[in-house]
Motif scaffolding. Structure first.
Motif, PDB file in Angstrom:
ATOM      1  N   GLN A  87       0.824  -1.198   0.000  1.00 51.57           N
ATOM      2  CA  GLN A  87       0.000   0.000   0.000  1.00 51.57           C
ATOM      3  C   GLN A  87       0.866   1.258   0.000  1.00 51.57           C
ATOM      4  OE1 GLN A  87      -3.649  -1.012   2.733  1.00 51.57           O
ATOM      5  NE2 GLN A  87      -1.889  -2.154   3.453  1.00 51.57           N
ATOM      6  N   ILE A  96      -6.437   6.111   1.403  1.00 53.62           N
ATOM      7  CA  ILE A  96      -6.396   4.929   0.546  1.00 53.62           C
ATOM      8  C   ILE A  96      -7.800   4.391   0.311  1.00 53.62           C
ATOM      9  CG2 ILE A  96      -5.725   2.480   0.523  1.00 53.62           C
ATOM     10  CD1 ILE A  96      -3.029   3.355   1.679  1.00 53.62           C
ATOM     11  N   GLY A 141      -5.795  -3.481   4.531  1.00 55.82           N
ATOM     12  CA  GLY A 141      -5.922  -4.248   3.292  1.00 55.82           C
ATOM     13  C   GLY A 141      -7.223  -5.025   3.229  1.00 55.82           C
ATOM     14  N   ASN A 144      -9.981  -2.614   2.479  1.00 56.76           N
ATOM     15  CA  ASN A 144      -9.983  -2.263   1.058  1.00 56.76           C
ATOM     16  C   ASN A 144     -10.584  -3.375   0.218  1.00 56.76           C
ATOM     17  OD1 ASN A 144      -9.496  -0.370  -0.884  1.00 56.76           O
ATOM     18  ND2 ASN A 144      -7.288  -0.712  -1.014  1.00 56.76           N
TER      19      ASN A 144
END
Length: 314
Positions: A87, A96, A141, A144
């Motif tokens: 990332q 993000i 993560g 996401n």
């Protein structure tokens, strides 16, 4: 639309080195499929091909019947986490997720929902990722990957860097996701976690599928596990009785014969036994070590194929 991962006769070579060798399997909705294998076995390469990051040499890998690159707005169909350390280190966690939400056309409220889901506080979400621990990067993560509410998840070592409470949280999250009909492909070196959560297991070694099936099918192998004062003498006695045995990691033998047969042979030969039990009680670790005993690359993959970064254990 059937939300499955389908891999058929997949092969990938790097020069003379074959990283993935004629691999075929299917991951079904409502199930967590555990993907196991020693380092360099071909797990990450296979997952990268499924996720459209590495081209296949031959064969195919599809999600919901099409190649990943042809999936419209893929983040809303397939959630992917292959390397939490990849990332953007200069952005904050919230930035993000916000950029991903904008790309997928999602409401900004979804960002807050995911931060709450993975237990990243408002203060933590404003930190730059370079200041995150590996466990925090894993949580980001996973957030996401789930942001677009996909029906398929592809996760490579998602528990890497998580503490025991975090691992329990992730296990509960993925089990609930699959129970709601989602499809999960999960690679992990934490064999106990795979044993706890996986419905089906695929074992790969030297780029080939060594074994696959439901957890019960793979763990309920027939035969016996036996340990004697003299394993070599017991192996000779078993062989003389027409029973094949295989040395186990850490001592002892594995045989396809029933415990009663093994006990009779040992008694007739005057060999005292330290341990004798059915093979099905061996557990996933014993099965994994037996299946991969002859397929360890011992680092050859990293020398022959392009490096694939995986976050180190914290």
């Amino acid at each position: 639309m059937v939300t499955m991962i389908t891999v058929e006769n997949l092969t990938k070579t790097y020069g003379a080195f074959t990283a993935v060798d004629d691999v075929s399997f299917t991951c079904k909705p409502g199930m967590v499929t555990g993907f196991l294998g020693p380092n360099g076995a071909g797990k990450s390469t296979t997952m990268r091909i499924i996720a459209g990051l590495t081209p296949a040499g031959s064969g195919s890998a599809t999600v919901s019947g099409v190649e990943f690159g042809r999936v419209p707005n893929p983040g809303t169909q397939v959630g992917v986490l292959l390397d939490a350390s990849a990332q953007h280190a200069g952005r904050t966690g919230r930035e993000i997720l916000t950029l991903s939400a904008m790309t997928m056309g999602l409401p900004m409220s979804r960002v807050d929902e995911m931060l709450h889901l993975v237990s990243l506080t408002p203060e933590e979400s404003k930190r730059r990722v370079r200041n995150y621990s590996l466990g925090m990067r894993q949580r980001l993560g996973i957030a996401n990957a789930l942001l677009g509410d996909p029906q398929i998840l592809i996760l490579d070592e998602p528990a890497n860097g998580l503490d025991p409470a975090g691992i329990h949280w992730m296990r509960t999250l993925l089990r609930g996701y699959a129970d709601r009909g989602g499809t999960v492909l999960l690679s992990s070196h934490l064999l106990h976690e795979i044993e706890v959560i996986a419905d089906e297991i695929i074992v790969i070694g030297q780029g080939k599928i060594i074994a696959q099936g439901t957890k019960d099918e793979l763990l309920q192998a027939s035969g016996a596990l036996v340990r004697a004062g003299d394993d070599t003498a017991l192996s000779v006695a078993l062989s003389a009785a027409g029973i094949t045995s295989t040395p186990r990691s850490g001592g002892g033998l594995t045989t396809e014969a029933a415990p009663e047969q093994v006990g009779k042979v040992a008694a007739a030969a005057g060999i005292p036994l330290i341990e004798l039990r059915p093979a099905e009680s061996a557990g996933l670790e014993e099965m994994f070590l037996q299946l991969t005993n002859e397929s360890q690359r011992e680092g050859s993959a990293s020398a022959a194929a392009p490096a694939q970064t995986v976050g180190a254990q914290a």
